[in-house]
Design a protein around this motif. Structure first.
Motif, PDB file in Angstrom:
ATOM      1  N   HIS A  79       0.717  -1.332   0.092  1.00 60.10           N
ATOM      2  CA  HIS A  79       0.107  -0.045  -0.058  1.00 60.10           C
ATOM      3  C   HIS A  79       0.673   1.321  -0.026  1.00 60.10           C
ATOM      4  N   ASP A  80       2.272   1.024   0.188  1.00 63.28           N
ATOM      5  CA  ASP A  80       2.803   2.407   0.201  1.00 63.28           C
ATOM      6  C   ASP A  80       3.625   2.596  -0.995  1.00 63.28           C
ATOM      7  N   TRP A  81       2.975   3.513  -1.721  1.00 62.78           N
ATOM      8  CA  TRP A  81       3.607   3.977  -3.224  1.00 62.78           C
ATOM      9  C   TRP A  81       4.579   5.004  -3.153  1.00 62.78           C
ATOM     10  N   ARG A  82       5.021   5.837  -1.993  1.00 60.26           N
ATOM     11  CA  ARG A  82       5.753   6.759  -1.903  1.00 60.26           C
ATOM     12  C   ARG A  82       7.108   6.270  -2.507  1.00 60.26           C
ATOM     13  N   GLY A  83       7.877   7.288  -3.015  1.00 63.89           N
ATOM     14  CA  GLY A  83       9.108   6.867  -3.635  1.00 63.89           C
ATOM     15  C   GLY A  83       8.956   6.399  -4.980  1.00 63.89           C
ATOM     16  N   TYR A  84       7.840   6.142  -5.692  1.00 63.93           N
ATOM     17  CA  TYR A  84       7.949   5.741  -7.160  1.00 63.93           C
ATOM     18  C   TYR A  84       7.205   6.758  -7.795  1.00 63.93           C
ATOM     19  N   ARG A  85       7.540   6.852  -9.257  1.00 59.36           N
ATOM     20  CA  ARG A  85       6.889   7.838 -10.101  1.00 59.36           C
ATOM     21  C   ARG A  85       6.020   7.368 -10.993  1.00 59.36           C
ATOM     22  N   HIS A  86       5.832   6.045 -11.552  1.00 56.25           N
ATOM     23  CA  HIS A  86       4.806   5.818 -12.326  1.00 56.25           C
ATOM     24  C   HIS A  86       4.023   4.430 -11.853  1.00 56.25           C
ATOM     25  N   LEU A  87       2.816   4.263 -12.366  1.00 57.52           N
ATOM     26  CA  LEU A  87       2.131   3.038 -12.258  1.00 57.52           C
ATOM     27  C   LEU A  87       2.318   2.235 -13.756  1.00 57.52           C
ATOM     28  N   ILE A  88       2.680   0.955 -13.965  1.00 57.19           N
ATOM     29  CA  ILE A  88       2.485   0.226 -15.141  1.00 57.19           C
ATOM     30  C   ILE A  88       1.632  -0.902 -15.036  1.00 57.19           C
ATOM     31  N   VAL A  89       0.625  -1.049 -15.977  1.00 61.62           N
ATOM     32  CA  VAL A  89      -0.515  -1.930 -16.170  1.00 61.62           C
ATOM     33  C   VAL A  89      -0.394  -2.275 -17.507  1.00 61.62           C
ATOM     34  N   THR A  90      -0.003  -3.742 -17.641  1.00 65.98           N
ATOM     35  CA  THR A  90      -0.010  -4.115 -19.038  1.00 65.98           C
ATOM     36  C   THR A  90      -1.213  -5.258 -19.242  1.00 65.98           C
ATOM     37  N   MET A  91      -1.984  -5.056 -20.416  1.00 71.56           N
ATOM     38  CA  MET A  91      -3.177  -6.058 -20.496  1.00 71.56           C
ATOM     39  C   MET A  91      -3.377  -6.520 -21.878  1.00 71.56           C
ATOM     40  N   TYR A  92      -3.989  -7.570 -22.019  1.00 66.34           N
ATOM     41  CA  TYR A  92      -3.842  -8.231 -23.344  1.00 66.34           C
ATOM     42  C   TYR A  92      -5.491  -8.444 -23.693  1.00 66.34           C
ATOM     43  N   ASN A  93      -6.019  -7.964 -24.983  1.00 69.87           N
ATOM     44  CA  ASN A  93      -7.367  -7.851 -25.275  1.00 69.87           C
ATOM     45  C   ASN A  93      -7.440  -8.875 -26.487  1.00 69.87           C
ATOM     46  N   PRO A  94      -8.008 -10.058 -26.296  1.00 69.91           N
ATOM     47  CA  PRO A  94      -8.011 -11.109 -27.228  1.00 69.91           C
ATOM     48  C   PRO A  94      -9.046 -10.814 -28.407  1.00 69.91           C
ATOM     49  N   GLN A  95      -9.853  -9.712 -28.160  1.00 69.70           N
ATOM     50  CA  GLN A  95     -10.998  -9.395 -29.223  1.00 69.70           C
ATOM     51  C   GLN A  95     -10.416  -9.015 -30.507  1.00 69.70           C
ATOM     52  N   ARG A  96     -11.061  -8.601 -31.317  1.00 68.76           N
ATOM     53  CA  ARG A  96     -10.577  -8.269 -32.703  1.00 68.76           C
ATOM     54  C   ARG A  96     -10.939  -6.740 -32.808  1.00 68.76           C
ATOM     55  N   HIS A  97     -11.169  -6.233 -31.653  1.00 67.65           N
ATOM     56  CA  HIS A  97     -11.605  -4.755 -31.566  1.00 67.65           C
ATOM     57  C   HIS A  97     -11.310  -4.068 -30.280  1.00 67.65           C
TER      58      HIS A  97
END
Length: 318
Positions: A218-236
């Motif tokens: 829960h302690d996010w101090r000292g960091y600059r960015h949040l990275i979220v990587t996702m995969y969309n299996p749909q064609r759109h």
């Protein structure tokens, strides 16, 4: 002056134990209805707090001394029934005070009773054969060890969570349930990208559908960015909503403008989003989010016309 006989000393010690037990009951009883963990508190605190049920009913059994009324198997049967009904009444009263009912608490209440009956001399002396006494003690000890062992496992798991940073979740875990809420399952990772695992999120046609990460560092101090990587299996492409809030938001009225909200456009295939933590910190109206007490992260959609699936492959800070 006539000295105390051994029987007198035993009776005196029993009365002292009884008085101390009554005093403990008076001190502990209010905490069934006031204080204690909030719904926002972590699993370790909640689990440790629940041990109070065992302690309370240990004290209650010593104070009431049901062996003065019953003996042998009648003692175990009627005392168990009485504690079960009493514990059930406590749970119903707590529910009436808008606190959560927990049927496991009823078992903890019984464990407090059984722990005393299994070792208290007057409860077992001359009532059972020695093998029966030891069988009862072994069963009760096993149940107590299992209860404490569950808390120890939660403690170990929470320590592991605290060591995850900069990652927010360990994708090698087979069971996401202790960390996530929602229709989410662990699936094998992508060998091409050397991933240990990924999470499949099943999205329905409900008004809101998704998953939330509740148990993470829960302690996010000292960091600059949040990275979220996702995969969309749909064609759109599809649109997902990301929300992040701190503990203060959870304890408030859950206002939309008191948290961070963003719409993520997810094209077909894999895509990473890089979010500035300063933007997240400044999102609540009229205050700054407490980046040392980030509490919840949710990914959801709204208004789908048909069920869909997306995969979460990475979530971390940098």
């Amino acid at each position: 002056m006539i000295p105390y006989l051994p029987a007198d000393r035993r009776a005196r010690k029993a009365r002292i134990c009884q008085y101390l037990a009554f005093a403990g009951i008076v001190l502990i009883a209010p905490f069934f209805f006031i204080g204690g963990p909030q719904w926002t508190d972590g699993p370790l605190y909640k689990s440790a707090w629940n041990l109070g049920h065992i302690l309370f009913f240990v004290l209650l059994t010593i104070a009431v001394q049901p062996w003065r009324i019953w003996a042998g198997w009648r003692l175990w049967l009627f005392a168990t029934l009485a504690v079960f009904l009493f514990g059930l009444g406590i749970e119903l009263l707590q529910y009436g005070l808008s606190r959560q009912m927990d049927w496991h608490d009823v078992l903890r209440n019984l464990l407090g009773l059984w722990a005393v009956l299994a070792v208290w001399p007057r409860a077992i002396r001359g009532r059972f054969s020695p093998p029966t006494v030891w069988v009862l003690r072994i069963i009760v000890a096993g149940l107590l060890i299992a209860e404490v062992g569950d808390i120890a496992r939660i403690g170990i798991r929470q320590y592991q969570v605290s060591q995850l940073l900069p990652a927010l979740y360990d994708f090698s875990r087979e069971d996401p349930a202790p960390f996530w809420n929602g229709p989410i399952t662990a699936t094998p990772g992508n060998r091409q990208n050397d991933r240990q695992g990924q999470l499949e999120i099943s999205l329905s046609t409900n008004r809101y559908s998704g998953a939330s990460l509740d148990n993470f560092p829960h302690d996010w101090r000292g960091y600059r960015h949040l990275i979220v990587t996702m995969y969309n299996p749909q064609r759109h492409s599809m649109t997902l909503n990301l929300r992040i809030n701190d503990v203060k938001h959870d304890l408030g009225d859950n206002a939309y403008n008191d948290r961070f909200n963003i719409r993520l456009e997810l094209p077909p295939g894999e895509h990473s989003f890089r979010l500035d933590l300063d933007r997240i910190r400044d999102a609540p109206a009229g205050r700054r989010m407490d980046m040392g007490a980030v509490r919840r992260l949710g990914l959801f959609v709204s208004g789908l016309t048909e069920p869909k699936t997306v995969y979460l492959r990475d979530i971390r800070l940098e």
